[in-house]
Design a protein around this motif. Structure first.
Motif, PDB file in Angstrom:
ATOM      1  N   VAL A  20      38.212  22.737 -10.355  1.00  9.81           N
ATOM      2  CA  VAL A  20      37.757  23.367  -9.118  1.00  9.81           C
ATOM      3  C   VAL A  20      38.427  22.650  -7.948  1.00  9.81           C
ATOM      4  CG1 VAL A  20      35.772  23.990  -7.706  1.00  9.81           C
ATOM      5  CG2 VAL A  20      35.563  23.938 -10.200  1.00  9.81           C
ATOM      6  N   GLU A  21      39.220  23.400  -7.181  1.00  7.65           N
ATOM      7  CA  GLU A  21      40.009  22.790  -6.111  1.00  7.65           C
ATOM      8  C   GLU A  21      39.609  23.226  -4.710  1.00  7.65           C
ATOM      9  OE1 GLU A  21      44.146  23.280  -6.896  1.00  7.65           O
ATOM     10  OE2 GLU A  21      44.024  22.242  -8.825  1.00  7.65           O
ATOM     11  N   ASN A  22      38.833  24.311  -4.581  1.00  9.89           N
ATOM     12  CA  ASN A  22      38.468  24.752  -3.232  1.00  9.89           C
ATOM     13  C   ASN A  22      37.087  25.403  -3.237  1.00  9.89           C
ATOM     14  OD1 ASN A  22      38.788  27.693  -3.730  1.00  9.89           O
ATOM     15  ND2 ASN A  22      40.956  27.148  -3.954  1.00  9.89           N
ATOM     16  N   THR A  23      36.557  25.620  -2.049  1.00 10.19           N
ATOM     17  CA  THR A  23      35.197  26.149  -1.931  1.00 10.19           C
ATOM     18  C   THR A  23      35.091  27.589  -2.410  1.00 10.19           C
ATOM     19  OG1 THR A  23      35.581  26.689   0.396  1.00 10.19           O
ATOM     20  CG2 THR A  23      34.522  24.583  -0.075  1.00 10.19           C
ATOM     21  N   HIS A  24      36.172  28.343  -2.322  1.00  8.24           N
ATOM     22  CA  HIS A  24      36.138  29.722  -2.815  1.00  8.24           C
ATOM     23  C   HIS A  24      35.917  29.738  -4.325  1.00  8.24           C
ATOM     24  CE1 HIS A  24      37.280  31.353   1.052  1.00  8.24           C
ATOM     25  NE2 HIS A  24      38.293  30.504   1.099  1.00  8.24           N
ATOM     26  N   GLN A  25      36.630  28.864  -5.041  1.00  6.26           N
ATOM     27  CA  GLN A  25      36.438  28.752  -6.490  1.00  6.26           C
ATOM     28  C   GLN A  25      35.022  28.285  -6.801  1.00  6.26           C
ATOM     29  OE1 GLN A  25      39.583  25.963  -7.352  1.00  6.26           O
ATOM     30  NE2 GLN A  25      40.983  27.595  -7.997  1.00  6.26           N
ATOM     31  N   MET A  26      34.547  27.291  -6.049  1.00  2.72           N
ATOM     32  CA  MET A  26      33.203  26.762  -6.278  1.00  2.72           C
ATOM     33  C   MET A  26      32.160  27.863  -6.124  1.00  2.72           C
ATOM     34  SD  MET A  26      31.086  23.795  -4.250  1.00  2.72           S
ATOM     35  CE  MET A  26      30.920  24.793  -2.783  1.00  2.72           C
ATOM     36  N   THR A  27      32.261  28.627  -5.051  1.00  2.00           N
ATOM     37  CA  THR A  27      31.294  29.695  -4.796  1.00  2.00           C
ATOM     38  C   THR A  27      31.319  30.741  -5.912  1.00  2.00           C
ATOM     39  OG1 THR A  27      31.483  29.360  -2.427  1.00  2.00           O
ATOM     40  CG2 THR A  27      30.595  31.469  -3.147  1.00  2.00           C
ATOM     41  N   ALA A  28      32.503  31.148  -6.330  1.00  2.14           N
ATOM     42  CA  ALA A  28      32.624  32.154  -7.388  1.00  2.14           C
ATOM     43  C   ALA A  28      32.032  31.640  -8.697  1.00  2.14           C
ATOM     44  CB  ALA A  28      34.086  32.548  -7.586  1.00  2.14           C
ATOM     45  N   LEU A  29      32.275  30.381  -9.016  1.00  3.64           N
ATOM     46  CA  LEU A  29      31.776  29.812 -10.268  1.00  3.64           C
ATOM     47  C   LEU A  29      30.260  29.632 -10.238  1.00  3.64           C
ATOM     48  CD1 LEU A  29      34.698  27.325 -10.766  1.00  3.64           C
ATOM     49  CD2 LEU A  29      34.112  29.213 -12.320  1.00  3.64           C
ATOM     50  N   VAL A  30      29.725  29.208  -9.110  1.00  2.00           N
ATOM     51  CA  VAL A  30      28.270  29.079  -8.969  1.00  2.00           C
ATOM     52  C   VAL A  30      27.626  30.464  -9.077  1.00  2.00           C
ATOM     53  CG1 VAL A  30      26.419  28.505  -7.346  1.00  2.00           C
ATOM     54  CG2 VAL A  30      28.317  26.915  -7.682  1.00  2.00           C
ATOM     55  N   ASP A  31      28.223  31.448  -8.399  1.00  2.00           N
ATOM     56  CA  ASP A  31      27.695  32.813  -8.462  1.00  2.00           C
ATOM     57  C   ASP A  31      27.759  33.378  -9.883  1.00  2.00           C
ATOM     58  OD1 ASP A  31      27.205  32.718  -5.751  1.00  2.00           O
ATOM     59  OD2 ASP A  31      28.926  33.982  -5.191  1.00  2.00           O
ATOM     60  N   ALA A  32      28.760  32.948 -10.650  1.00  2.00           N
ATOM     61  CA  ALA A  32      28.896  33.414 -12.035  1.00  2.00           C
ATOM     62  C   ALA A  32      27.896  32.738 -12.965  1.00  2.00           C
ATOM     63  CB  ALA A  32      30.317  33.171 -12.534  1.00  2.00           C
ATOM     64  N   GLY A  33      27.288  31.629 -12.488  1.00  2.00           N
ATOM     65  CA  GLY A  33      26.261  30.971 -13.282  1.00  2.00           C
ATOM     66  C   GLY A  33      26.688  29.706 -13.992  1.00  2.00           C
ATOM     67  N   CYS A  34      27.823  29.112 -13.601  1.00  2.00           N
ATOM     68  CA  CYS A  34      28.243  27.848 -14.218  1.00  2.00           C
ATOM     69  C   CYS A  34      27.203  26.772 -13.944  1.00  2.00           C
ATOM     70  CB  CYS A  34      29.592  27.406 -13.663  1.00  2.00           C
ATOM     71  SG  CYS A  34      30.969  28.349 -14.295  1.00  2.00           S
ATOM     72  N   ASP A  35      26.983  25.929 -14.948  1.00  2.00           N
ATOM     73  CA  ASP A  35      25.996  24.854 -14.826  1.00  2.00           C
ATOM     74  C   ASP A  35      26.563  23.630 -14.130  1.00  2.00           C
ATOM     75  OD1 ASP A  35      23.835  26.126 -16.391  1.00  2.00           O
ATOM     76  OD2 ASP A  35      25.282  25.958 -18.028  1.00  2.00           O
ATOM     77  N   GLU A  36      27.832  23.340 -14.388  1.00  2.00           N
ATOM     78  CA  GLU A  36      28.462  22.136 -13.860  1.00  2.00           C
ATOM     79  C   GLU A  36      29.873  22.473 -13.408  1.00  2.00           C
ATOM     80  OE1 GLU A  36      26.305  19.016 -16.949  1.00  2.00           O
ATOM     81  OE2 GLU A  36      28.413  19.492 -17.237  1.00  2.00           O
TER      82      GLU A  36
END
Length: 67
Positions: A20-36
């Motif tokens: 994870v390199e940027n906030t856009h990736q972080m947001t998409a992954l959190v929204d997708a339900g990633c735990d960590e």
């Protein structure tokens, strides 16, 4: 991405996203339900000898940001 997360959840395992390199990736992954999440967004790679200091520093930042 959502399919991988759904598969992990169906298997009852923790889903960790790496690189994870940027906030856009972080947001998409959190929204997708990633735990960590892990990656350069959170910290550069550090030697094991520096890990305790890094975690202590981040714990202080998180505690200060808590409501």
């Amino acid at each position: 991405m959502g399919s991988v997360v759904a598969l992990g959840r169906a298997m009852g395992i923790t889903v960790t996203a790496e690189g994870v390199e940027n906030t856009h990736q972080m947001t998409a992954l959190v929204d997708a339900g990633c735990d960590e999440l892990q990656g350069f967004l959170f910290s550069r790679a550090v030697p094991a000898s520096s890990l305790t200091a890094l975690l202590t520093e981040q714990e202080g930042v998180l505690s200060a940001a808590a409501p």
